[in-house]
Design a protein around this motif. Structure first.
Motif, PDB file in Angstrom:
ATOM      1  N   LEU A   1       0.355  -1.126   0.309  1.00  0.00           N
ATOM      2  CA  LEU A   1      -0.263   0.178  -0.190  1.00  0.00           C
ATOM      3  C   LEU A   1       0.530   1.098  -0.373  1.00  0.00           C
ATOM      4  O   LEU A   1       0.379   2.208  -0.508  1.00  0.00           O
ATOM      5  N   GLY A   2       1.880   1.691   1.162  1.00  0.00           N
ATOM      6  CA  GLY A   2       2.639   2.294   0.344  1.00  0.00           C
ATOM      7  C   GLY A   2       3.055   2.250  -0.532  1.00  0.00           C
ATOM      8  O   GLY A   2       3.163   4.110  -0.740  1.00  0.00           O
ATOM      9  N   ILE A   3       3.858   1.410  -1.031  1.00  0.00           N
ATOM     10  CA  ILE A   3       4.361   1.866  -2.404  1.00  0.00           C
ATOM     11  C   ILE A   3       3.577   2.898  -3.629  1.00  0.00           C
ATOM     12  O   ILE A   3       4.208   3.028  -4.173  1.00  0.00           O
ATOM     13  N   ALA A   4       2.430   1.876  -3.475  1.00  0.00           N
ATOM     14  CA  ALA A   4       1.026   2.107  -4.666  1.00  0.00           C
ATOM     15  C   ALA A   4       1.159   3.890  -4.467  1.00  0.00           C
ATOM     16  O   ALA A   4       0.793   4.423  -4.978  1.00  0.00           O
ATOM     17  N   LEU A   5       1.380   4.414  -2.771  1.00  0.00           N
ATOM     18  CA  LEU A   5       0.869   5.108  -2.148  1.00  0.00           C
ATOM     19  C   LEU A   5       1.619   6.507  -3.083  1.00  0.00           C
ATOM     20  O   LEU A   5       1.681   8.004  -3.677  1.00  0.00           O
ATOM     21  N   ALA A   6       2.905   5.852  -2.911  1.00  0.00           N
ATOM     22  CA  ALA A   6       4.196   6.879  -3.182  1.00  0.00           C
ATOM     23  C   ALA A   6       4.633   6.944  -4.173  1.00  0.00           C
ATOM     24  O   ALA A   6       4.731   8.231  -5.525  1.00  0.00           O
ATOM     25  N   ILE A   7       4.311   5.296  -5.246  1.00  0.00           N
ATOM     26  CA  ILE A   7       3.800   6.570  -7.123  1.00  0.00           C
ATOM     27  C   ILE A   7       3.066   7.545  -7.690  1.00  0.00           C
ATOM     28  O   ILE A   7       3.447   8.302  -8.249  1.00  0.00           O
TER      29      ILE A   7
END
Length: 372
Positions: A109-115
């Motif tokens: 979830l954090g990776i997706a939000l950052a992208i």
């Protein structure tokens, strides 16, 4: 020193206590501890995603810096044959119990939000072009400081350790200095690209997108994603999943058997790859090999050399006419780079291939009107 501790102590000291009571309390406490870590794992995933957006920096690098690298590998490694057996036998609770989902799901979830954040809200790829010293300087400083801290964790650093680290440095430096290749678009090669790219992303210091660039398939894969070319996406995805399963197991095996040496090589790769994100280097956008010149990484520039607007999505924020003018400035920027590298444009006898990419909405269909 909580009431739960004293209640558990009293229960265990009574003659009629049961081991079931003890197990129930410990498991409940462990689950609460794991749940409390979800925001932290999400934040660490956000840091990994922000690193993936920057060319030359990998999520694996950030995972190593944040101290979750080995846990990430073990979590991926947990998707094994026993997990598949439980899944296909519909023993879902047993299958889920094998995976560190309390760690993996918030991380994803954090990776997706950052992208999303660094491509939509704060366009980090654009800032890399407009302010390369600041952006690359931030990551260079972060990684350099982390290398120093990581090296201090090695006890009794010996001469063999130095040579093992040096091997990693040479490997990392060699990879980031490879020249892009001319490669086929056959299904087997797209599968191989997915396999190699995801394997590279698991190694700190090596960017998966940079590997795709070396293999000559970065623009091809990005274009396929933009056009939602299901065939290319599925073949590439299959290669990525295979690489994730195979390569994560290889690294876990090496860490289990040769933990110290493997970590030293990984840290060496991290040091060797620092060159690619040195913030004050003269970045070359033209590579000459034989009788061919490869130009890449150009955006619209004004006469003053600064990135020219307007910015936004063609068809929504930007008109076709404005997009056409931006494409013209891109071509002039490329010609300027070629002239500086070659001395004169008279040396160019013809164009082998030209590729332009338009940032547009899913319903926009006038890309040729912009690029031509």
């Amino acid at each position: 020193q909580s009431p739960h501790f004293y209640a558990l102590r009293d229960a265990l000291s009574s003659p009629e206590y049961s081991s079931g009571l003890f197990c129930c309390r410990v498991i409940g406490h462990d689950a609460a501890m794991k749940t409390g870590q979800i925001p932290i794992h999400t934040l660490k995933g956000f840091c990994m995603g922000s690193a993936d957006v920057v060319p030359g920096v990998s999520g694996g690098t950030m995972a190593l810096i944040l101290g979750i690298y080995e846990r990430l590998l073990n979590a991926i490694h947990s998707f094994d044959r026993a997990w598949l057996r439980d899944l296909f036998s519909l023993r879902l609770s047993s299958a889920l119990a094998r995976n560190d989902l309390v760690f993996l799901l918030p991380l994803a979830l954090g990776i997706a939000l950052a992208i999303i954040f660094f491509t939509r809200v704060i366009p980090l790829p654009r800032l890399i072009v407009t302010h390369p010293e600041i952006i690359y300087g931030l990551f260079f400083g972060l990684i350099s400081a982390s290398v120093v801290v990581l090296m201090k964790e090695v006890d009794n650093y010996s001469l063999p350790d130095f040579f093992i680290t040096l091997l990693g440095v040479i490997l990392g430096f060699a990879v980031v200095n490879l020249v892009p290749l001319e490669t086929p678009t056959a299904a087997w090669f797209i599968f191989l690209c997915g396999f190699i790219a995801i394997s590279a992303m698991l190694l700190p210091g090596i960017s998966g997108s940079f590997i795709l660039l070396i293999l000559g398939k970065y623009a091809y894969i990005i274009d396929a994603l933009g056009r939602f070319d299901l065939w290319v996406i599925c073949v590439f995805g299959a290669g990525a999943v295979t690489g994730l399963v195979v390569f994560s197991r290889a690294i876990v095996w090496l860490l289990n058997r040769y933990h110290r040496s493997t970590l030293l090589v990984i840290k060496g790769i991290l040091i060797g790859s620092l060159w690619i994100i040195w913030p004050f280097q003269d970045r070359t956008f033209v590579t000459v090999r034989g009788n061919r010149a490869i130009a890449s990484g150009h955006g619209p520039q004004g006469p003053d050399g600064k990135v020219a607007g307007p910015f936004g999505i063609v068809g929504d924020d930007v008109t076709v006419e404005q997009g056409y003018e931006s494409a013209r400035l891109v071509a002039l920027s490329m010609l300027g780079s070629l002239q500086r590298e070659l001395g004169t444009l008279d040396r160019i006898s013809g164009w082998v291939k030209a590729l332009g990419m338009v940032r547009c909405g899913p319903d926009f269909g006038q890309q040729p009107a912009v690029i031509n």
